[in-house]
Design a protein around this motif. Structure first.
Motif, PDB file in Angstrom:
ATOM      1  N   ARG A   1       0.869  -1.192   0.000  1.00 51.79           N
ATOM      2  CA  ARG A   1       0.000   0.000   0.000  1.00 51.79           C
ATOM      3  C   ARG A   1       0.895   1.227   0.000  1.00 51.79           C
ATOM      4  N   LEU A   2       0.707   2.096  -0.975  1.00 53.46           N
ATOM      5  CA  LEU A   2       1.489   3.318  -1.104  1.00 53.46           C
ATOM      6  C   LEU A   2       0.563   4.523  -1.011  1.00 53.46           C
ATOM      7  N   VAL A   3       0.962   5.484  -0.218  1.00 51.32           N
ATOM      8  CA  VAL A   3       0.224   6.740  -0.149  1.00 51.32           C
ATOM      9  C   VAL A   3       1.226   7.849  -0.444  1.00 51.32           C
ATOM     10  N   GLN A   4       0.992   8.543  -1.557  1.00 52.60           N
ATOM     11  CA  GLN A   4       1.879   9.643  -1.930  1.00 52.60           C
ATOM     12  C   GLN A   4       1.395  10.909  -1.248  1.00 52.60           C
ATOM     13  N   HIS A   5       2.320  11.562  -0.568  1.00 50.03           N
ATOM     14  CA  HIS A   5       2.013  12.791   0.155  1.00 50.03           C
ATOM     15  C   HIS A   5       2.736  13.964  -0.476  1.00 50.03           C
ATOM     16  N   LYS A   6       2.108  15.084  -0.436  1.00 52.83           N
ATOM     17  CA  LYS A   6       2.755  16.348  -0.788  1.00 52.83           C
ATOM     18  C   LYS A   6       2.698  17.192   0.475  1.00 52.83           C
ATOM     19  N   TYR A   7       3.850  17.344   1.117  1.00 50.52           N
ATOM     20  CA  TYR A   7       3.932  18.100   2.359  1.00 50.52           C
ATOM     21  C   TYR A   7       4.208  19.573   2.080  1.00 50.52           C
ATOM     22  N   LYS A   8       3.743  20.405   2.980  1.00 44.69           N
ATOM     23  CA  LYS A   8       4.098  21.821   2.922  1.00 44.69           C
ATOM     24  C   LYS A   8       5.598  21.909   3.177  1.00 44.69           C
ATOM     25  N   LYS A   9       6.295  22.623   2.322  1.00 40.92           N
ATOM     26  CA  LYS A   9       7.759  22.661   2.396  1.00 40.92           C
ATOM     27  C   LYS A   9       8.283  23.136   3.748  1.00 40.92           C
TER      28      LYS A   9
ATOM     29  N   SER B   1       7.592  16.077  -1.606  1.00 44.17           N
ATOM     30  CA  SER B   1       6.934  14.832  -1.987  1.00 44.17           C
ATOM     31  C   SER B   1       7.510  13.666  -1.197  1.00 44.17           C
ATOM     32  N   ALA B   2       6.628  12.763  -0.792  1.00 46.04           N
ATOM     33  CA  ALA B   2       7.044  11.565  -0.066  1.00 46.04           C
ATOM     34  C   ALA B   2       6.028  10.462  -0.317  1.00 46.04           C
ATOM     35  N   ILE B   3       6.462   9.235  -0.092  1.00 47.15           N
ATOM     36  CA  ILE B   3       5.573   8.089  -0.213  1.00 47.15           C
ATOM     37  C   ILE B   3       5.626   7.305   1.087  1.00 47.15           C
ATOM     38  N   SER B   4       4.448   7.109   1.663  1.00 50.45           N
ATOM     39  CA  SER B   4       4.321   6.218   2.811  1.00 50.45           C
ATOM     40  C   SER B   4       4.092   4.825   2.249  1.00 50.45           C
ATOM     41  N   MET B   5       4.979   3.894   2.606  1.00 52.52           N
ATOM     42  CA  MET B   5       4.897   2.540   2.085  1.00 52.52           C
ATOM     43  C   MET B   5       4.617   1.577   3.237  1.00 52.52           C
ATOM     44  N   THR B   6       3.556   0.790   3.097  1.00 51.93           N
ATOM     45  CA  THR B   6       3.279  -0.262   4.067  1.00 51.93           C
ATOM     46  C   THR B   6       3.169  -1.582   3.324  1.00 51.93           C
ATOM     47  N   LEU B   7       3.750  -2.613   3.909  1.00 47.39           N
ATOM     48  CA  LEU B   7       3.705  -3.960   3.352  1.00 47.39           C
ATOM     49  C   LEU B   7       2.886  -4.817   4.304  1.00 47.39           C
ATOM     50  N   TRP B   8       1.913  -5.534   3.744  1.00 45.09           N
ATOM     51  CA  TRP B   8       0.952  -6.310   4.529  1.00 45.09           C
ATOM     52  C   TRP B   8       1.059  -7.781   4.198  1.00 45.09           C
ATOM     53  N   SER B   9       0.742  -8.615   5.180  1.00 42.35           N
ATOM     54  CA  SER B   9       0.774 -10.058   4.964  1.00 42.35           C
ATOM     55  C   SER B   9      -0.245 -10.479   3.909  1.00 42.35           C
ATOM     56  N   ASP B  10      -1.372  -9.768   3.839  1.00 44.59           N
ATOM     57  CA  ASP B  10      -2.372 -10.037   2.811  1.00 44.59           C
ATOM     58  C   ASP B  10      -3.300  -8.828   2.675  1.00 44.59           C
ATOM     59  N   LYS B  11      -4.034  -8.811   1.595  1.00 41.20           N
ATOM     60  CA  LYS B  11      -4.922  -7.684   1.306  1.00 41.20           C
ATOM     61  C   LYS B  11      -5.991  -7.524   2.383  1.00 41.20           C
ATOM     62  N   GLY B  12      -6.503  -8.625   2.897  1.00 42.29           N
ATOM     63  CA  GLY B  12      -7.554  -8.562   3.913  1.00 42.29           C
ATOM     64  C   GLY B  12      -7.137  -7.784   5.150  1.00 42.29           C
ATOM     65  N   LYS B  13      -5.899  -7.970   5.592  1.00 44.97           N
ATOM     66  CA  LYS B  13      -5.405  -7.246   6.771  1.00 44.97           C
ATOM     67  C   LYS B  13      -5.305  -5.755   6.474  1.00 44.97           C
TER      68      LYS B  13
ATOM     69  N   ALA C   1      -2.658  14.224  -0.678  1.00 36.54           N
ATOM     70  CA  ALA C   1      -2.313  12.813  -0.500  1.00 36.54           C
ATOM     71  C   ALA C   1      -3.093  11.987  -1.516  1.00 36.54           C
ATOM     72  N   GLU C   2      -2.418  10.974  -2.076  1.00 35.74           N
ATOM     73  CA  GLU C   2      -3.036  10.092  -3.067  1.00 35.74           C
ATOM     74  C   GLU C   2      -2.630   8.661  -2.744  1.00 35.74           C
ATOM     75  N   GLU C   3      -3.586   7.740  -2.777  1.00 36.78           N
ATOM     76  CA  GLU C   3      -3.347   6.361  -2.376  1.00 36.78           C
ATOM     77  C   GLU C   3      -3.234   5.436  -3.588  1.00 36.78           C
ATOM     78  N   MET C   4      -2.284   4.484  -3.514  1.00 36.98           N
ATOM     79  CA  MET C   4      -2.115   3.447  -4.528  1.00 36.98           C
ATOM     80  C   MET C   4      -2.018   2.114  -3.805  1.00 36.98           C
ATOM     81  N   LYS C   5      -2.503   1.048  -4.441  1.00 34.57           N
ATOM     82  CA  LYS C   5      -2.451  -0.284  -3.840  1.00 34.57           C
ATOM     83  C   LYS C   5      -1.925  -1.265  -4.879  1.00 34.57           C
ATOM     84  N   ILE C   6      -1.054  -2.171  -4.430  1.00 35.66           N
ATOM     85  CA  ILE C   6      -0.459  -3.146  -5.339  1.00 35.66           C
ATOM     86  C   ILE C   6      -0.537  -4.516  -4.693  1.00 35.66           C
ATOM     87  N   GLN C   7      -1.120  -5.467  -5.401  1.00 37.17           N
ATOM     88  CA  GLN C   7      -1.188  -6.853  -4.932  1.00 37.17           C
ATOM     89  C   GLN C   7       0.061  -7.578  -5.411  1.00 37.17           C
ATOM     90  N   LEU C   8       0.774  -8.229  -4.503  1.00 40.25           N
ATOM     91  CA  LEU C   8       1.934  -9.034  -4.873  1.00 40.25           C
ATOM     92  C   LEU C   8       1.489 -10.490  -4.894  1.00 40.25           C
TER      93      LEU C   8
END
Length: 103
Positions: free
Chosen positions: A4-12, A50-62, A86-93
């Motif tokens: 799960r990726l969430v792209q953030h644009k922070y105030k400088k 710009s930054a990306i918050s990256m979280t890795l999950w054991s599975d999509k359900g969690k 902020a903008e969210e992206m999701k990737i299934q591995l």
């Protein structure tokens, strides 16, 4: 696994506070959330703010349970004064670690 990726644009002017907030507030909570294997903030040094918050999950359900729990919305509310956007992206591995992008 589920990424799960969430792209953030922070105030400088809030960059230092943004990183501190993520490290001190977000990461400790996510370490305790069932299924969260990793949480980190990737700062873009070529596009200041710009930054990306990256979280890795054991599975999509969690990850879905986390999203529905209200914790993510609480994090956004607490960081609202730091963010421009902020903008969210999701990737299934897949099991064999092939990347499958799902919108």
């Amino acid at each position: 696994m589920y990424l799960r990726l969430v792209q953030h644009k922070y105030k400088k002017e809030m960059l230092d506070k943004s990183k501190d907030h993520y490290d001190s507030k977000v990461v400790p909570v996510l370490k305790e959330v069932d299924g969260c294997l990793f949480a980190g903030l990737i700062m873009d040094e070529t596009n200041i703010g710009s930054a990306i918050s990256m979280t890795l999950w054991s599975d999509k359900g969690k990850a879905v349970l986390y999203e529905k729990s209200g914790v993510y919305q609480k994090f956004l509310e607490e960081a609202k004064h730091l963010l421009e956007d902020a903008e969210e992206m999701k990737i299934q591995l897949s099991q064999d670690f092939k990347l499958e992008y799902k919108a």
